[in-house]
Design an enzyme around this catalytic site. Structure first.
Site, short mmCIF file in Angstrom:
data_model
loop_
_atom_site.label_atom_id
_atom_site.label_comp_id
_atom_site.label_asym_id
_atom_site.label_seq_id
_atom_site.Cartn_x
_atom_site.Cartn_y
_atom_site.Cartn_z
N GLU A 41 -41.79 35.87 -24.07
CA GLU A 41 -42.09 37.16 -23.40
C GLU A 41 -42.70 36.88 -22.03
OE1 GLU A 41 -44.81 39.73 -25.57
OE2 GLU A 41 -45.39 40.72 -23.70
N LYS A 87 -46.12 46.45 -31.61
CA LYS A 87 -47.13 45.46 -31.27
C LYS A 87 -48.48 46.11 -31.57
CE LYS A 87 -48.58 44.18 -26.66
NZ LYS A 87 -48.27 43.29 -25.54
N ARG A 110 -46.30 40.99 -14.69
CA ARG A 110 -47.59 41.13 -14.03
C ARG A 110 -47.66 40.34 -12.74
NH1 ARG A 110 -51.90 39.90 -18.72
NH2 ARG A 110 -50.61 40.57 -20.46
#
Ligand SMILES: O=C(O)C(=O)C[C@H](O)[C@H](O)COP(=O)(O)O
Length: 198
Positions: free
Chosen positions: A34, A121, A38
């Protein structure tokens, strides 16, 4: 979530490290990666990592439909978001890409179920009450499966993975600190063994 039950959460600051990091993780047995949106080079990093044989690369920190579209265009095979919004859920359906949205409480899970989702999640897992909180939620939502993320470490991952409602865990611990290919591969190998990665 079942392909490899430990998902490294990656914050790639230096694009030149994208491929070596992916290679080290895959060599260690972790194949689902993943890449969080950012950093400025995150989209390019997804493209680079997708070239690594055996890597199954997705995007994290997807906050809206535009992020999701950029991530899919770059080749993301799955999408992770810290929370659940109608916009992201609709965009995932439109692009026909698997979505793992973050939930923190029963109301979030119920909104997700309404949207046809059943895999979430659990974020931020430790700050949200840790395993006791997840156990309480899992008891109510029997068919839901979780990927706890946020505060998961090599020290507590096995405990989380032992719960039947936990299909996988995610975390940044695998690549923490300065990049060292051998260290990342070795941490990945330990994590893969923990999670019985194929
Ligand atoms: O923003 C997202 O979509 C994320 O994926 C959040 C990350 O999962 C956590 O920030 C990882 O938490 P740590 O392993 O404690 O560093």
């Amino acid at each position: 979530m079942t392909r490899c039950p430990v998902i490294p959460v990656l914050v790639i600051q230096d694009l030149s490290l994208a491929r070596p990091i992916a290679q080290a993780l895959v060599a260690g047995g972790l194949t689902t990666l993943e890449v969080t949106l950012r950093t400025d080079c995150a989209i390019e990093a997804i493209k680079e990592m997708s070239k690594v044989e055996g890597a199954h690369v997705g995007a994290g920190t997807v906050l809206n439909g535009d992020d999701l579209a950029r991530a899919v265009d770059a080749g993301s095979q799955f999408i992770v978001s810290p929370g659940l919004t109608q916009e992201v859920a609709t965009a995932a359906q439109r692009h026909d890409v698997p979505l793992l949205p973050g939930v923190a409480n029963a109301g979030d899970i119920m909104r997700g179920l309404d949207l046809g989702l059943s895999r979430f999640k659990f974020f931020p897992a430790m700050a949200n009450g840790g395993l006791p909180a997840l156990k309480a939620l899992a008891a109510v939502f029997g068919k839901v499966r979780f990927c706890p993320t946020g505060g998961i470490t090599e020290g507590n991952a096995a405990e989380w993975l032992a719960h039947p409602a936990v299909s996988c865990v995610g975390g940044s611990w695998l690549t923490a600190g300065n990049f060292d290919a051998d260290a990342v591969e070795s941490r990945a190998r330990q994590a893969a063994a923990l999670a019985n990665c194929a």
